[in-house]
Structures are given as C-alpha cells and as structure tokens.
Motif scaffolding. Sequence first.
Motif, mmCIF file in Angstrom:
data_model
loop_
_atom_site.group_PDB
_atom_site.id
_atom_site.type_symbol
_atom_site.label_atom_id
_atom_site.label_comp_id
_atom_site.label_asym_id
_atom_site.label_seq_id
_atom_site.Cartn_x
_atom_site.Cartn_y
_atom_site.Cartn_z
ATOM 1 N N UNK A 53 0.821 -1.204 0.000
ATOM 2 C CA UNK A 53 0.000 0.000 0.000
ATOM 3 C C UNK A 53 0.857 1.256 0.000
ATOM 4 N N UNK A 54 1.937 1.244 0.760
ATOM 5 C CA UNK A 54 2.825 2.404 0.786
ATOM 6 C C UNK A 54 3.434 2.651 -0.589
ATOM 7 N N UNK A 55 3.926 1.589 -1.228
ATOM 8 C CA UNK A 55 4.518 1.731 -2.571
ATOM 9 C C UNK A 55 3.456 2.189 -3.569
ATOM 10 N N UNK A 56 2.279 1.621 -3.465
ATOM 11 C CA UNK A 56 1.202 1.971 -4.385
ATOM 12 C C UNK A 56 0.796 3.434 -4.224
ATOM 13 N N UNK A 57 0.574 3.888 -3.018
ATOM 14 C CA UNK A 57 0.142 5.272 -2.825
ATOM 15 C C UNK A 57 1.273 6.251 -3.117
ATOM 16 N N UNK A 58 2.514 5.880 -2.818
ATOM 17 C CA UNK A 58 3.639 6.749 -3.141
ATOM 18 C C UNK A 58 3.792 6.893 -4.651
ATOM 19 N N UNK A 59 3.696 5.782 -5.371
ATOM 20 C CA UNK A 59 3.836 5.846 -6.830
ATOM 21 C C UNK A 59 2.704 6.664 -7.445
ATOM 22 N N UNK A 60 1.515 6.573 -6.887
ATOM 23 C CA UNK A 60 0.406 7.373 -7.402
ATOM 24 C C UNK A 60 0.638 8.859 -7.136
ATOM 25 N N UNK A 61 1.153 9.182 -5.954
ATOM 26 C CA UNK A 61 1.323 10.590 -5.609
ATOM 27 C C UNK A 61 2.477 11.258 -6.359
ATOM 28 N N UNK A 62 3.452 10.489 -6.840
ATOM 29 C CA UNK A 62 4.553 11.095 -7.596
ATOM 30 C C UNK A 62 4.328 11.025 -9.101
ATOM 31 N N UNK A 63 3.166 10.552 -9.527
ATOM 32 C CA UNK A 63 2.821 10.613 -10.941
ATOM 33 C C UNK A 63 2.915 9.307 -11.708
ATOM 34 N N UNK A 64 3.219 8.214 -11.038
ATOM 35 C CA UNK A 64 3.286 6.914 -11.712
ATOM 36 C C UNK A 64 1.992 6.143 -11.470
ATOM 37 N N UNK A 65 0.906 6.644 -12.062
ATOM 38 C CA UNK A 65 -0.396 6.030 -11.848
ATOM 39 C C UNK A 65 -0.455 4.601 -12.376
ATOM 40 N N UNK A 66 0.300 4.322 -13.437
ATOM 41 C CA UNK A 66 0.291 2.975 -14.008
ATOM 42 C C UNK A 66 0.814 1.949 -13.017
ATOM 43 N N UNK A 67 1.848 2.301 -12.257
ATOM 44 C CA UNK A 67 2.380 1.383 -11.247
ATOM 45 C C UNK A 67 1.308 1.087 -10.197
ATOM 46 N N UNK A 68 0.597 2.120 -9.761
ATOM 47 C CA UNK A 68 -0.458 1.937 -8.765
ATOM 48 C C UNK A 68 -1.576 1.048 -9.303
ATOM 49 N N UNK A 69 -1.945 1.242 -10.560
ATOM 50 C CA UNK A 69 -3.003 0.427 -11.159
ATOM 51 C C UNK A 69 -2.561 -1.027 -11.285
ATOM 52 N N UNK A 70 -1.316 -1.247 -11.736
ATOM 53 C CA UNK A 70 -0.820 -2.622 -11.876
ATOM 54 C C UNK A 70 -0.702 -3.315 -10.513
ATOM 55 N N UNK A 71 -0.302 -2.572 -9.494
ATOM 56 C CA UNK A 71 -0.252 -3.163 -8.157
ATOM 57 C C UNK A 71 -1.654 -3.520 -7.663
ATOM 58 N N UNK A 72 -2.641 -2.686 -7.963
ATOM 59 C CA UNK A 72 -4.024 -2.996 -7.573
ATOM 60 C C UNK A 72 -4.536 -4.236 -8.289
ATOM 61 N N UNK A 73 -4.283 -4.311 -9.587
ATOM 62 C CA UNK A 73 -4.714 -5.497 -10.335
ATOM 63 C C UNK A 73 -3.983 -6.747 -9.858
ATOM 64 N N UNK A 74 -2.700 -6.604 -9.555
ATOM 65 C CA UNK A 74 -1.945 -7.735 -9.015
ATOM 66 C C UNK A 74 -2.486 -8.175 -7.677
ATOM 67 N N UNK A 75 -2.914 -7.226 -6.862
ATOM 68 C CA UNK A 75 -3.485 -7.570 -5.563
ATOM 69 C C UNK A 75 -4.798 -8.323 -5.712
ATOM 70 N N UNK A 76 -5.589 -7.954 -6.702
ATOM 71 C CA UNK A 76 -6.838 -8.691 -6.955
ATOM 72 C C UNK A 76 -6.519 -10.135 -7.334
#
Length: 184
Positions: free
Chosen positions: A100-123
């Motif tokens: 969650x920390x990596x996902x929210x950090x990547x989203x906040x610094x502009x790497x939305x794709x990383x956050x989306x891929x981490x969410x899909x991977x978590x599913x």
Amino acid sequence: MTEKQFEKLKYYVISITILFVVGHLLWEHLNGGILSHHLMHHPDYPSISNWWGLLILPFLAWLSTERIEKRVTLQPNDAPVRAKTLRVVRVGYFGMLILSFVQSFSFSVGYENVAIYLSLGLVVVGLFLPIYRAECIFGYVFGSIVFTGAIIPLIGILVMTGISWFSHVCIKPLVFRVVRAQPQ
C-alpha cells in the motif's frame, strides 16, 4: 501468548495507531492544513478529509487485534501452531503495509500505471491468498494514510477483499468438490 499479553498488545497497537494518525494530522495542519482527497482523483467528485483517519484506523486496529486474538485462541494449545499463526499475521500485515505504501507513493509522484498494476496484481493475489483478513485490511489502510488518507484506500481494499472472500468461501470449495468427485 496469554490473554493478558493479547490485551497489552491490543492497547499498544491501538495507542501507536492513534499517536501516528494524530501526529500525521498535526503535521498536515502545521504545513498548510488538513488535506482532502477527491474520489477517483477528479476535482468534480466529492472530497474526503484526512480527519476520517482518526476514526477509521483505530477502529481497524481494534478489529484486527480482536480477530487475531480470536484466531489464535481457537488454535490448539500448541505453541508452534500459534507461533505459525502469528507469523502469518505479521506477513499479511507487513506485506499489505509495504504494498500500500509503494502503491500510494507511486500514485502521488505521478506513476499512476504502477499503482493500477499493483491494484490489479493484488486482486489476482487475493484469489489465491486470503487478503480479506482484518490484519491485511488494517495494513493496507495504514500504509496509505500518509499519501491518500484513509477512506479511499478503505473503499478500494474492501472491494478487493470482497473478491478474495468470495473466491475463498464460494469458488474454492466448489473447485475442490469437483476435483474430488473426478474419477481417478
């Protein structure tokens, strides 16, 4: 771990959680005001204040320690089994916290794709591992509070844990029943 030790641990976890949230809110207040986050990161949608973390995170801390205590006390009085259960709890909590920390950090610094891929991977991981447990939900929300608050990650993880729960409670038993019914 005895019941008295669990009570002590419960108070420590809840106290640390409250202190962290209050400290974070105080830091935000002193540095420009308490942040609010828009749903779907879109300014036309309603915003949700980080003040909600003061209610959500202590409740999740209490709920997760209650569920862990119940799970451990339902185990036989065998120390290795209880130790293994506590190890699984720690892995689930810290794994979700880091993710969650990596996902929210990547989203906040502009790497939305990383956050989306981490969410899909978590599913996908949730289909095979029980991420619907309280310590996983608590770890996920706690790990993202610094960057995205508590409500939005809670909504997201509840959707993902709903899928994981359905997979483990409904689909997995059906698959095992069909596999066992196959003639050999």
